[in-house]
Write a protein that holds these residues in place. Structure first.
Motif, PDB file in Angstrom:
ATOM      1  N   LEU A  34       0.826  -1.201   0.000  1.00 27.59           N
ATOM      2  CA  LEU A  34       0.000   0.000   0.000  1.00 27.59           C
ATOM      3  C   LEU A  34       0.863   1.255   0.000  1.00 27.59           C
ATOM      4  O   LEU A  34       0.626   2.197  -0.764  1.00 27.59           O
ATOM      5  CB  LEU A  34      -0.923  -0.010   1.227  1.00 27.59           C
ATOM      6  CG  LEU A  34      -1.823   1.207   1.416  1.00 27.59           C
ATOM      7  CD1 LEU A  34      -2.789   1.341   0.242  1.00 27.59           C
ATOM      8  CD2 LEU A  34      -2.598   1.098   2.733  1.00 27.59           C
ATOM      9  N   GLY A  35       1.890   1.270   0.858  1.00 30.66           N
ATOM     10  CA  GLY A  35       2.777   2.427   0.905  1.00 30.66           C
ATOM     11  C   GLY A  35       3.549   2.612  -0.389  1.00 30.66           C
ATOM     12  O   GLY A  35       3.675   3.722  -0.898  1.00 30.66           O
ATOM     13  N   ALA A  36       4.054   1.498  -0.944  1.00 34.01           N
ATOM     14  CA  ALA A  36       4.812   1.580  -2.188  1.00 34.01           C
ATOM     15  C   ALA A  36       3.949   2.080  -3.339  1.00 34.01           C
ATOM     16  O   ALA A  36       4.424   2.785  -4.232  1.00 34.01           O
ATOM     17  CB  ALA A  36       5.405   0.215  -2.527  1.00 34.01           C
ATOM     18  N   SER A  37       2.671   1.729  -3.316  1.00 32.53           N
ATOM     19  CA  SER A  37       1.767   2.112  -4.404  1.00 32.53           C
ATOM     20  C   SER A  37       1.351   3.579  -4.334  1.00 32.53           C
ATOM     21  O   SER A  37       0.755   4.092  -5.290  1.00 32.53           O
ATOM     22  CB  SER A  37       0.518   1.225  -4.369  1.00 32.53           C
ATOM     23  OG  SER A  37       0.862  -0.138  -4.531  1.00 32.53           O
ATOM     24  N   LEU A  38       1.653   4.247  -3.219  1.00 33.42           N
ATOM     25  CA  LEU A  38       1.290   5.662  -3.115  1.00 33.42           C
ATOM     26  C   LEU A  38       1.991   6.529  -4.151  1.00 33.42           C
ATOM     27  O   LEU A  38       1.548   7.647  -4.421  1.00 33.42           O
ATOM     28  CB  LEU A  38       1.609   6.180  -1.707  1.00 33.42           C
ATOM     29  CG  LEU A  38       0.711   5.678  -0.576  1.00 33.42           C
ATOM     30  CD1 LEU A  38       1.176   6.240   0.762  1.00 33.42           C
ATOM     31  CD2 LEU A  38      -0.742   6.072  -0.824  1.00 33.42           C
ATOM     32  N   VAL A  39       3.086   6.017  -4.759  1.00 29.69           N
ATOM     33  CA  VAL A  39       3.775   6.818  -5.774  1.00 29.69           C
ATOM     34  C   VAL A  39       2.899   7.037  -6.993  1.00 29.69           C
ATOM     35  O   VAL A  39       3.172   7.919  -7.806  1.00 29.69           O
ATOM     36  CB  VAL A  39       5.101   6.160  -6.208  1.00 29.69           C
ATOM     37  CG1 VAL A  39       6.107   6.178  -5.089  1.00 29.69           C
ATOM     38  CG2 VAL A  39       4.881   4.748  -6.720  1.00 29.69           C
ATOM     39  N   PHE A  40       1.832   6.257  -7.151  1.00 31.70           N
ATOM     40  CA  PHE A  40       0.954   6.449  -8.291  1.00 31.70           C
ATOM     41  C   PHE A  40       0.038   7.653  -8.102  1.00 31.70           C
ATOM     42  O   PHE A  40      -0.405   8.259  -9.077  1.00 31.70           O
ATOM     43  CB  PHE A  40       0.107   5.197  -8.527  1.00 31.70           C
ATOM     44  CG  PHE A  40       0.918   4.010  -8.956  1.00 31.70           C
ATOM     45  CD1 PHE A  40       1.585   3.987 -10.162  1.00 31.70           C
ATOM     46  CD2 PHE A  40       1.028   2.903  -8.125  1.00 31.70           C
ATOM     47  CE1 PHE A  40       2.343   2.898 -10.554  1.00 31.70           C
ATOM     48  CE2 PHE A  40       1.770   1.805  -8.512  1.00 31.70           C
ATOM     49  CZ  PHE A  40       2.425   1.804  -9.732  1.00 31.70           C
ATOM     50  N   VAL A  41      -0.268   7.979  -6.832  1.00 25.65           N
ATOM     51  CA  VAL A  41      -1.150   9.113  -6.559  1.00 25.65           C
ATOM     52  C   VAL A  41      -0.392  10.297  -5.949  1.00 25.65           C
ATOM     53  O   VAL A  41      -0.829  11.437  -6.068  1.00 25.65           O
ATOM     54  CB  VAL A  41      -2.301   8.687  -5.631  1.00 25.65           C
ATOM     55  CG1 VAL A  41      -3.197   7.692  -6.330  1.00 25.65           C
ATOM     56  CG2 VAL A  41      -1.771   8.102  -4.324  1.00 25.65           C
ATOM     57  N   TRP A  42       0.710  10.021  -5.281  1.00 28.87           N
ATOM     58  CA  TRP A  42       1.546  11.081  -4.695  1.00 28.87           C
ATOM     59  C   TRP A  42       2.887  11.009  -5.407  1.00 28.87           C
ATOM     60  O   TRP A  42       3.829  10.406  -4.942  1.00 28.87           O
ATOM     61  CB  TRP A  42       1.706  10.834  -3.197  1.00 28.87           C
ATOM     62  CG  TRP A  42       2.292  12.001  -2.458  1.00 28.87           C
ATOM     63  CD1 TRP A  42       2.552  13.260  -2.932  1.00 28.87           C
ATOM     64  CD2 TRP A  42       2.696  12.008  -1.077  1.00 28.87           C
ATOM     65  NE1 TRP A  42       3.088  14.043  -1.953  1.00 28.87           N
ATOM     66  CE2 TRP A  42       3.187  13.301  -0.803  1.00 28.87           C
ATOM     67  CE3 TRP A  42       2.682  11.048  -0.067  1.00 28.87           C
ATOM     68  CZ2 TRP A  42       3.662  13.660   0.453  1.00 28.87           C
ATOM     69  CZ3 TRP A  42       3.155  11.402   1.186  1.00 28.87           C
ATOM     70  CH2 TRP A  42       3.637  12.701   1.439  1.00 28.87           C
ATOM     71  N   ARG A  43       2.952  11.640  -6.570  1.00 29.04           N
ATOM     72  CA  ARG A  43       4.052  11.420  -7.500  1.00 29.04           C
ATOM     73  C   ARG A  43       5.367  12.045  -7.060  1.00 29.04           C
ATOM     74  O   ARG A  43       6.426  11.569  -7.432  1.00 29.04           O
ATOM     75  CB  ARG A  43       3.665  11.936  -8.892  1.00 29.04           C
ATOM     76  CG  ARG A  43       2.538  11.125  -9.504  1.00 29.04           C
ATOM     77  CD  ARG A  43       2.237  11.583 -10.921  1.00 29.04           C
ATOM     78  NE  ARG A  43       1.263  10.688 -11.527  1.00 29.04           N
ATOM     79  CZ  ARG A  43       1.557   9.584 -12.174  1.00 29.04           C
ATOM     80  NH1 ARG A  43       2.823   9.222 -12.294  1.00 29.04           N
ATOM     81  NH2 ARG A  43       0.625   8.803 -12.691  1.00 29.04           N
ATOM     82  N   ASP A  44       5.300  13.101  -6.301  1.00 31.72           N
ATOM     83  CA  ASP A  44       6.544  13.790  -5.948  1.00 31.72           C
ATOM     84  C   ASP A  44       6.494  14.283  -4.504  1.00 31.72           C
ATOM     85  O   ASP A  44       6.428  15.489  -4.256  1.00 31.72           O
ATOM     86  CB  ASP A  44       6.786  14.957  -6.906  1.00 31.72           C
ATOM     87  CG  ASP A  44       8.177  15.555  -6.734  1.00 31.72           C
ATOM     88  OD1 ASP A  44       9.069  14.841  -6.248  1.00 31.72           O
ATOM     89  OD2 ASP A  44       8.353  16.742  -7.081  1.00 31.72           O
ATOM     90  N   PRO A  45       6.516  13.361  -3.526  1.00 32.03           N
ATOM     91  CA  PRO A  45       6.495  13.800  -2.130  1.00 32.03           C
ATOM     92  C   PRO A  45       7.755  14.580  -1.778  1.00 32.03           C
ATOM     93  O   PRO A  45       8.846  14.270  -2.245  1.00 32.03           O
ATOM     94  CB  PRO A  45       6.430  12.482  -1.349  1.00 32.03           C
ATOM     95  CG  PRO A  45       6.978  11.458  -2.288  1.00 32.03           C
ATOM     96  CD  PRO A  45       6.606  11.905  -3.658  1.00 32.03           C
ATOM     97  N   SER A  46       7.575  15.605  -0.986  1.00 35.84           N
ATOM     98  CA  SER A  46       8.704  16.447  -0.608  1.00 35.84           C
ATOM     99  C   SER A  46       9.603  15.731   0.388  1.00 35.84           C
ATOM    100  O   SER A  46       9.189  14.779   1.064  1.00 35.84           O
ATOM    101  CB  SER A  46       8.196  17.754   0.006  1.00 35.84           C
ATOM    102  OG  SER A  46       7.539  17.498   1.235  1.00 35.84           O
ATOM    103  N   GLU A  47      10.844  16.181   0.497  1.00 32.10           N
ATOM    104  CA  GLU A  47      11.757  15.612   1.480  1.00 32.10           C
ATOM    105  C   GLU A  47      11.247  15.841   2.898  1.00 32.10           C
ATOM    106  O   GLU A  47      11.428  14.995   3.771  1.00 32.10           O
ATOM    107  CB  GLU A  47      13.150  16.217   1.314  1.00 32.10           C
ATOM    108  CG  GLU A  47      13.895  15.728   0.084  1.00 32.10           C
ATOM    109  CD  GLU A  47      15.327  16.235   0.028  1.00 32.10           C
ATOM    110  OE1 GLU A  47      15.625  17.225   0.737  1.00 32.10           O
ATOM    111  OE2 GLU A  47      16.138  15.643  -0.706  1.00 32.10           O
ATOM    112  N   ARG A  48      10.605  16.968   3.110  1.00 32.73           N
ATOM    113  CA  ARG A  48      10.038  17.268   4.429  1.00 32.73           C
ATOM    114  C   ARG A  48       8.991  16.222   4.807  1.00 32.73           C
ATOM    115  O   ARG A  48       8.988  15.693   5.929  1.00 32.73           O
ATOM    116  CB  ARG A  48       9.415  18.662   4.409  1.00 32.73           C
ATOM    117  CG  ARG A  48       8.741  19.078   5.722  1.00 32.73           C
ATOM    118  CD  ARG A  48       8.009  20.401   5.529  1.00 32.73           C
ATOM    119  NE  ARG A  48       7.319  20.802   6.741  1.00 32.73           N
ATOM    120  CZ  ARG A  48       7.822  21.582   7.680  1.00 32.73           C
ATOM    121  NH1 ARG A  48       9.056  22.053   7.534  1.00 32.73           N
ATOM    122  NH2 ARG A  48       7.138  21.894   8.744  1.00 32.73           N
ATOM    123  N   ALA A  49       8.100  15.900   3.863  1.00 36.02           N
ATOM    124  CA  ALA A  49       7.054  14.917   4.137  1.00 36.02           C
ATOM    125  C   ALA A  49       7.642  13.532   4.355  1.00 36.02           C
ATOM    126  O   ALA A  49       7.220  12.791   5.253  1.00 36.02           O
ATOM    127  CB  ALA A  49       6.052  14.893   2.981  1.00 36.02           C
TER     128      ALA A  49
END
Length: 284
Positions: A34-49
């Motif tokens: 589930l966490g790995a698949s978040l890259v499909f909806v959250w394409r560019d998470p910030s370093e802060r996040a």
């Protein structure tokens, strides 16, 4: 909450430690997916996040190592004798330290920075450095870091031994590791992309693979402590020591490299609180 969840789990899965360990491994592997698949909806998470999320994961693992592994290993399974569990802690940390030598480029691959204490590839690996692709190194590194989590879940269910009174503690450990696997799985996929694995589908697959390794280790942990009960405190200490090593050697240093130390620290504190709540509400 405790009795309802324990009854639901026991009713659906049963109380056999091996089956429970298998299901626990599947659950935490799914959370990693589930966490790995978040890259499909959250394409560019910030370093802060990402630092905040990894800090949260570290906090959960830190609290779980003590409340679900070290303290029960000493108080419940060693009659108050701390030596077996502490020996296990030392062995777990030593195992991760020596195993980390086999993947000396893992830190560089994931972060782009070389560590001064990294192993020398020409001395540590029997093959030429040029033949080691980034993909192989990535898989080895993440496999290494997911091993303690699967083992810890299996040991937790093996320690419960089918006793409903102890099942709540194993469930709290499973849920805690599953929850922290979400930000960890996301970070794995983002690291894969940053390492040059630019196809998001492959990055998500790397995260899936990282979770899948937890399933057989969860079963192995349950089998080991079920068949050889005197190993239980050593196994609980081993899983805790390995988790603590990963937290101190990899996760916390990484969250303090980008200028967001305070956010990462707050994330860690939230993770500790969440795990303590789970432990009290489910294992009380």
């Amino acid at each position: 909450m405790q009795s309802g969840l324990v009854e639901l789990f026991a009713g659906v899965v049963g109380t056999d430690p091996l089956i429970s360990g298998l299901v626990g491994g599947v659950v935490i592997a799914f959370m990693n997916l589930l966490g790995a698949s978040l890259v499909f909806v959250w394409r560019d998470p910030s370093e802060r996040a990402l630092d905040a999320a990894l800090g949260f994961a570290a906090g959960v693992m830190l609290a779980a190592a003590f409340t679900s592994l070290i303290l029960p290993g000493i108080e419940e399974y060693s009659a108050g004798n701390p030596i077996p569990t502490l020996v296990g802690v030392a062995l777990g940390a030593l195992f991760l330290d020596r195993a980390d030598v086999l993947v000396p480029h893992a830190h560089y691959l994931l972060t782009g920075r070389r560590r001064t204490d990294a192993a020398n590839p020409s001395q540590s690996l029997p093959v030429d450095e040029a033949r080691l692709t980034g993909v192989v190194l990535f898989i080895l590194a993440i496999t290494l870091h997911n091993m303690p989590e699967g083992l810890a879940v299996g040991v937790g269910f093996g320690a419960a031994g089918g006793d409903p009174a102890r099942l709540g503690g194993a469930l709290s450990l499973m849920l805690a590791i599953g929850i922290q696997n979400i930000p960890e799985g996301l970070a794995v996929s983002v690291a894969a992309i940053n390492a040059g694995l630019d196809r998001r589908l492959y990055a998500a697959f790397a995260g899936v693979r990282a979770g899948v390794v937890e399933i057989p280790l969860a079963v192995l942990g349950a089998v080991a402590v079920t068949l050889v009960e005197p190993l239980l405190p050593y196994a609980m200490g081993f899983a805790a020591g390995a988790m603590l090593f990963v937290i101190s050697d990899e996760i916390i240093p990484e969250t303090h490299q980008h200028g967001y130390e305070r956010v990462a620290t707050l994330g860690l504190m939230v993770g500790v609180v969440v795990m303590l709540y789970l432990d009290i509400s489910l294992a009380a």
